[in-house]
Motif scaffolding. Structure first.
Motif, PDB file in Angstrom:
ATOM      1  N   LYS A   1      11.529  -3.132  11.640  1.00 52.00           N
ATOM      2  CA  LYS A   1      10.584  -4.231  11.928  1.00 52.00           C
ATOM      3  C   LYS A   1      10.028  -4.669  10.538  1.00 52.00           C
ATOM      4  O   LYS A   1       9.652  -5.881  10.782  1.00 52.00           O
ATOM      5  CB  LYS A   1       9.662  -4.196  13.094  1.00 52.00           C
ATOM      6  CG  LYS A   1       8.751  -3.245  12.711  1.00 52.00           C
ATOM      7  CD  LYS A   1       7.852  -3.081  13.981  1.00 52.00           C
ATOM      8  CE  LYS A   1       6.718  -2.292  13.579  1.00 52.00           C
ATOM      9  NZ  LYS A   1       5.417  -2.221  14.739  1.00 52.00           N
ATOM     10  N   ARG A   2       9.913  -3.958   9.559  1.00 52.22           N
ATOM     11  CA  ARG A   2       8.928  -4.288   8.417  1.00 52.22           C
ATOM     12  C   ARG A   2      10.134  -4.666   7.501  1.00 52.22           C
ATOM     13  O   ARG A   2       9.472  -5.440   6.279  1.00 52.22           O
ATOM     14  CB  ARG A   2       8.181  -3.125   7.930  1.00 52.22           C
ATOM     15  CG  ARG A   2       6.826  -2.709   9.027  1.00 52.22           C
ATOM     16  CD  ARG A   2       5.879  -1.904   8.491  1.00 52.22           C
ATOM     17  NE  ARG A   2       4.683  -1.797   9.268  1.00 52.22           N
ATOM     18  CZ  ARG A   2       4.447  -0.984  10.303  1.00 52.22           C
ATOM     19  NH1 ARG A   2       5.828  -0.227  10.647  1.00 52.22           N
ATOM     20  NH2 ARG A   2       3.414  -0.898  10.872  1.00 52.22           N
ATOM     21  N   ARG A   3      11.180  -4.241   7.030  1.00 47.62           N
ATOM     22  CA  ARG A   3      12.141  -4.572   6.288  1.00 47.62           C
ATOM     23  C   ARG A   3      12.991  -5.674   6.200  1.00 47.62           C
ATOM     24  O   ARG A   3      13.388  -6.275   5.561  1.00 47.62           O
ATOM     25  CB  ARG A   3      13.008  -3.131   5.942  1.00 47.62           C
ATOM     26  CG  ARG A   3      14.010  -2.773   6.720  1.00 47.62           C
ATOM     27  CD  ARG A   3      15.009  -1.864   6.385  1.00 47.62           C
ATOM     28  NE  ARG A   3      15.876  -1.742   7.270  1.00 47.62           N
ATOM     29  CZ  ARG A   3      16.884  -0.946   7.003  1.00 47.62           C
ATOM     30  NH1 ARG A   3      17.280  -0.335   6.040  1.00 47.62           N
ATOM     31  NH2 ARG A   3      17.915  -0.775   8.043  1.00 47.62           N
TER      32      ARG A   3
ATOM     33  N   VAL B   1      17.789  -8.057   1.831  1.00 52.61           N
ATOM     34  CA  VAL B   1      16.723  -6.751   2.146  1.00 52.61           C
ATOM     35  C   VAL B   1      17.295  -5.291   1.748  1.00 52.61           C
ATOM     36  O   VAL B   1      18.357  -5.335   1.462  1.00 52.61           O
ATOM     37  CB  VAL B   1      16.220  -7.014   3.705  1.00 52.61           C
ATOM     38  CG1 VAL B   1      15.623  -8.291   3.760  1.00 52.61           C
ATOM     39  CG2 VAL B   1      17.435  -6.784   4.602  1.00 52.61           C
ATOM     40  N   ASP B   2      16.461  -4.279   2.046  1.00 52.89           N
ATOM     41  CA  ASP B   2      16.907  -2.900   1.740  1.00 52.89           C
ATOM     42  C   ASP B   2      17.973  -2.667   2.577  1.00 52.89           C
ATOM     43  O   ASP B   2      17.533  -2.315   4.106  1.00 52.89           O
ATOM     44  CB  ASP B   2      15.456  -2.032   2.069  1.00 52.89           C
ATOM     45  CG  ASP B   2      15.892  -0.673   1.330  1.00 52.89           C
ATOM     46  OD1 ASP B   2      17.269  -0.452   1.086  1.00 52.89           O
ATOM     47  OD2 ASP B   2      15.047   0.379   1.749  1.00 52.89           O
TER      48      ASP B   2
ATOM     49  N   PRO C   1       9.471  -4.628   1.518  1.00 54.68           N
ATOM     50  CA  PRO C   1       8.477  -4.453   2.373  1.00 54.68           C
ATOM     51  C   PRO C   1       7.175  -3.791   1.523  1.00 54.68           C
ATOM     52  O   PRO C   1       7.423  -2.933   0.565  1.00 54.68           O
ATOM     53  CB  PRO C   1       8.655  -3.798   3.725  1.00 54.68           C
ATOM     54  CG  PRO C   1       9.672  -2.780   3.082  1.00 54.68           C
ATOM     55  CD  PRO C   1      10.523  -3.567   2.405  1.00 54.68           C
ATOM     56  N   PHE C   2       5.943  -3.985   1.936  1.00 52.61           N
ATOM     57  CA  PHE C   2       4.938  -3.170   1.257  1.00 52.61           C
ATOM     58  C   PHE C   2       5.116  -1.908   1.149  1.00 52.61           C
ATOM     59  O   PHE C   2       4.784  -1.051   0.095  1.00 52.61           O
ATOM     60  CB  PHE C   2       3.479  -3.611   2.046  1.00 52.61           C
ATOM     61  CG  PHE C   2       2.439  -3.033   1.445  1.00 52.61           C
ATOM     62  CD1 PHE C   2       1.803  -3.554   0.045  1.00 52.61           C
ATOM     63  CD2 PHE C   2       1.488  -2.099   1.876  1.00 52.61           C
ATOM     64  CE1 PHE C   2       0.669  -3.017  -0.468  1.00 52.61           C
ATOM     65  CE2 PHE C   2       0.361  -1.402   1.313  1.00 52.61           C
ATOM     66  CZ  PHE C   2       0.191  -1.916   0.036  1.00 52.61           C
ATOM     67  N   LEU C   3       5.423  -1.259   2.235  1.00 52.45           N
ATOM     68  CA  LEU C   3       5.736   0.051   2.422  1.00 52.45           C
ATOM     69  C   LEU C   3       7.364   0.221   2.315  1.00 52.45           C
ATOM     70  O   LEU C   3       7.949   0.202   3.510  1.00 52.45           O
ATOM     71  CB  LEU C   3       5.197   0.694   3.582  1.00 52.45           C
ATOM     72  CG  LEU C   3       3.641   1.107   3.683  1.00 52.45           C
ATOM     73  CD1 LEU C   3       3.291   1.591   4.948  1.00 52.45           C
ATOM     74  CD2 LEU C   3       3.354   1.929   2.563  1.00 52.45           C
TER      75      LEU C   3
ATOM     76  N   VAL D   1       0.999  -7.436   0.024  1.00 56.52           N
ATOM     77  CA  VAL D   1       0.382  -6.863   1.152  1.00 56.52           C
ATOM     78  C   VAL D   1       1.241  -6.736   2.296  1.00 56.52           C
ATOM     79  O   VAL D   1       2.330  -7.254   2.300  1.00 56.52           O
ATOM     80  CB  VAL D   1      -0.901  -7.869   1.516  1.00 56.52           C
ATOM     81  CG1 VAL D   1      -1.978  -7.761   0.438  1.00 56.52           C
ATOM     82  CG2 VAL D   1      -0.516  -9.332   2.027  1.00 56.52           C
ATOM     83  N   PRO D   2       1.069  -5.827   3.381  1.00 58.31           N
ATOM     84  CA  PRO D   2       1.785  -5.691   4.433  1.00 58.31           C
ATOM     85  C   PRO D   2       2.148  -6.798   5.229  1.00 58.31           C
ATOM     86  O   PRO D   2       1.234  -7.531   5.374  1.00 58.31           O
ATOM     87  CB  PRO D   2       1.161  -4.888   5.304  1.00 58.31           C
ATOM     88  CG  PRO D   2      -0.013  -3.883   4.223  1.00 58.31           C
ATOM     89  CD  PRO D   2      -0.016  -4.779   3.349  1.00 58.31           C
ATOM     90  N   GLY D   3       3.414  -7.202   5.386  1.00 60.41           N
ATOM     91  CA  GLY D   3       3.950  -8.289   6.235  1.00 60.41           C
ATOM     92  C   GLY D   3       3.972  -9.724   5.632  1.00 60.41           C
ATOM     93  O   GLY D   3       4.240 -10.680   6.320  1.00 60.41           O
ATOM     94  N   GLN D   4       3.601  -9.757   4.347  1.00 57.06           N
ATOM     95  CA  GLN D   4       3.484 -10.905   3.652  1.00 57.06           C
ATOM     96  C   GLN D   4       4.762 -11.307   2.720  1.00 57.06           C
ATOM     97  O   GLN D   4       4.918 -10.596   1.651  1.00 57.06           O
ATOM     98  CB  GLN D   4       2.145 -10.815   2.306  1.00 57.06           C
ATOM     99  CG  GLN D   4       1.471 -12.302   2.390  1.00 57.06           C
ATOM    100  CD  GLN D   4       2.117 -13.205   1.144  1.00 57.06           C
ATOM    101  OE1 GLN D   4       3.199 -13.281   1.142  1.00 57.06           O
ATOM    102  NE2 GLN D   4       1.181 -13.418   0.489  1.00 57.06           N
ATOM    103  N   TRP D   5       5.626 -12.143   3.360  1.00 52.83           N
ATOM    104  CA  TRP D   5       6.885 -12.154   2.420  1.00 52.83           C
ATOM    105  C   TRP D   5       7.048 -13.452   1.881  1.00 52.83           C
ATOM    106  O   TRP D   5       7.652 -13.697   1.129  1.00 52.83           O
ATOM    107  CB  TRP D   5       7.963 -12.523   3.594  1.00 52.83           C
ATOM    108  CG  TRP D   5       8.629 -11.171   4.346  1.00 52.83           C
ATOM    109  CD1 TRP D   5       8.323 -10.550   5.689  1.00 52.83           C
ATOM    110  CD2 TRP D   5       9.343 -10.251   3.657  1.00 52.83           C
ATOM    111  NE1 TRP D   5       8.966  -9.515   6.093  1.00 52.83           N
ATOM    112  CE2 TRP D   5       9.331  -8.911   4.639  1.00 52.83           C
ATOM    113  CE3 TRP D   5       9.604  -9.936   2.443  1.00 52.83           C
ATOM    114  CZ2 TRP D   5       9.998  -7.793   4.080  1.00 52.83           C
ATOM    115  CZ3 TRP D   5      10.329  -8.624   2.272  1.00 52.83           C
ATOM    116  CH2 TRP D   5      10.829  -7.585   2.896  1.00 52.83           C
ATOM    117  N   GLU D   6       5.581 -14.428   2.123  1.00 54.01           N
ATOM    118  CA  GLU D   6       5.740 -15.620   1.238  1.00 54.01           C
ATOM    119  C   GLU D   6       5.754 -15.647   0.089  1.00 54.01           C
ATOM    120  O   GLU D   6       6.554 -16.324  -0.650  1.00 54.01           O
ATOM    121  CB  GLU D   6       4.587 -16.427   1.985  1.00 54.01           C
ATOM    122  CG  GLU D   6       4.317 -16.906   3.205  1.00 54.01           C
ATOM    123  CD  GLU D   6       4.098 -16.010   4.196  1.00 54.01           C
ATOM    124  OE1 GLU D   6       3.564 -14.869   3.779  1.00 54.01           O
ATOM    125  OE2 GLU D   6       4.125 -16.038   5.403  1.00 54.01           O
ATOM    126  N   THR D   7       5.032 -14.717  -0.649  1.00 55.48           N
ATOM    127  CA  THR D   7       5.158 -14.653  -2.080  1.00 55.48           C
ATOM    128  C   THR D   7       6.170 -14.073  -2.714  1.00 55.48           C
ATOM    129  O   THR D   7       6.787 -14.514  -3.505  1.00 55.48           O
ATOM    130  CB  THR D   7       4.052 -13.627  -2.704  1.00 55.48           C
ATOM    131  OG1 THR D   7       2.734 -14.056  -2.009  1.00 55.48           O
ATOM    132  CG2 THR D   7       3.769 -13.485  -4.031  1.00 55.48           C
TER     133      THR D   7
END
Length: 402
Positions: free
Chosen positions: A253-255, A319-320, A339-341, A366-372
């Motif tokens: 869900k994070r990656r 993505v990974d 992802p951040f982690l 930062v966690p969850g921030q894909w925009e950058t």
């Protein structure tokens, strides 16, 4: 239960709620107050480890987990968590040693291969037979096949290489084995065995020794010509695209992203090749506005097809996932959205990968921030497009051949 125990139980419940709500910093404050004396239940220290890790405070998280391992050396979960923290920071010597506990957890014990022969620990065993067997996911197989040749040189043994069916054809073109078999078949007699991901520990692999000989995987030439013809005439650059990993992955869900999330990459003059497999592949029927996307998922029958496409394409944006490791092993350029982690193998605080030359990492700030991340990838794609536009015909021809 005395008053002190009741108070600590209240803290645990309070922090548990904060962790579930992903309020990592708030949980850290509560725990640091409760554990100010330097003592306390292991359960609270575990919570502090989680709060540190989720905030990217890896040194502090490692210190906490190291203390837990020293206090409870039989805690296999703690030892595995410690291994990931160590490997993430490039501390390979102890990291690989602790990583051997990966199959001692309740949810992984069923996956361990129980062999009647001893595990190879890196010693010379000339005249003997060594079975090297793969494990875990496809990406793991692609990443660590690089070590088979070193294992053969170090051991002097007759090497039987066992891999999953899906990676078998690619593994045929790896150096360092004498016999290749498919996982699930009965292996010939052998004297020693070693899991593919235990080779780093056996060989004493260090960060400074990476990447080793590159590339070490090679696409099938006939498949390459097939896909070169299939993709001929499309506007370049040709950008392979993978936006989601396996939905069963613990950190998926994070990656993973959706194709719609990649709208910032929809730049004129770029042809995207959807290499996505699995349920997320269906999203290719509705690409973001302005994105020129050719969905190839229905034409990709195996990893040999994927390897050939990556050989023809200019770059992979993903993505990974397993195609990332396949591209890296092939020596093909890839940009990875992290992802951040991130997983331990991508280390921390770097935009390259020692495992794969030419790979570029785009990390969440930062966690969850894909925009950058997506803005940076879009800028890199514009630069890539500019290079293709100014390239002379000979340069373009050479890119297509290699």
């Amino acid at each position: 239960m005395n008053q002190e125990q009741r108070d600590l139980n209240v803290v645990w419940l309070q922090v548990d709620a904060l962790l579930k709500a992903e309020c990592w910093a708030e949980a850290e404050v509560v725990l640091c107050q409760a554990l100010a004396s330097g003592t306390g239940p292991v359960a609270l220290w575990r919570q502090l480890y989680m709060a540190f890790r989720q905030q990217g405070k890896f040194v502090a998280a490692t210190q906490v987990m190291d203390m837990i391992v020293q206090t409870v050396p039989g805690d296999m979960g703690a030892r595995f968590d410690l291994s990931e923290m160590l490997l993430l920071q490039g501390e390979f010597t102890r990291g690989w040693r602790e990583y051997r506990f990966r199959y001692k957890l309740d949810h992984t014990r069923m996956f361990e291969r129980h062999m009647q022969k001893p595990r190879w620990e890196g010693q010379p065993v000339k005249g003997k037979t060594l079975l090297i067997h793969d494990e875990q996911g496809y990406g793991d197989t692609f990443q660590f096949l690089r070590l088979v040749e070193q294992a053969q040189e170090r051991s002097g043994a007759h090497i039987i290489l066992e891999v999953n069916q899906e990676a078998c054809n690619l593994a045929r073109r790896v150096s360092g084995y004498n016999q290749l078999i498919v996982r699930g078949t009965l292996p010939p007699p052998f004297d020693f065995h070693c899991e593919l991901m235990s080779l780093p520990a056996a060989l004493g692999l260090q960060l400074s020794q990476l990447p080793g000989r590159m590339p070490y995987l090679f696409a099938d030439p006939e498949r390459v010509e097939k896909w070169r013809a299939r993709l001929a005439g499309l506007p370049r650059p040709l950008v392979g695209l993978v936006w989601a990993g396996s939905p069963t992955h613990a950190n998926d869900k994070r990656r993973s992203l959706t194709l719609a999330d990649l709208a910032p990459l929809a730049l004129e003059g770029i042809t995207f090749l959807a290499l996505q497999k699995g349920p997320a592949a269906e999203q290719a029927v509705a690409p973001p506005p302005g994105m020129s996307l050719l969905s190839l998922s229905g034409e990709i029958h195996d990893f040999d097809d994927t390897a050939a496409i990556l050989t023809v394409a200019d770059i992979l944006v993903s993505v990974d996932s397993s195609p990332v490791h396949l591209a890296g092993a092939l020596g093909r350029p890839a940009w990875v959205l992290l992802p951040f982690l991130n997983d331990w193998r991508w280390l921390i605080q770097r935009d390259d990968s020692p495992w794969y030359p030419g790979m570029r990492l785009f990390r969440q700030p930062v966690p969850g921030q894909w925009e950058t991340v997506l803005q940076n990838v879009a800028a890199a794609l514009k630069e890539l497009k500019g290079k293709v536009d100014v390239a002379d015909p000979f340069f373009v021809s050479m890119c297509e051949k290699h």
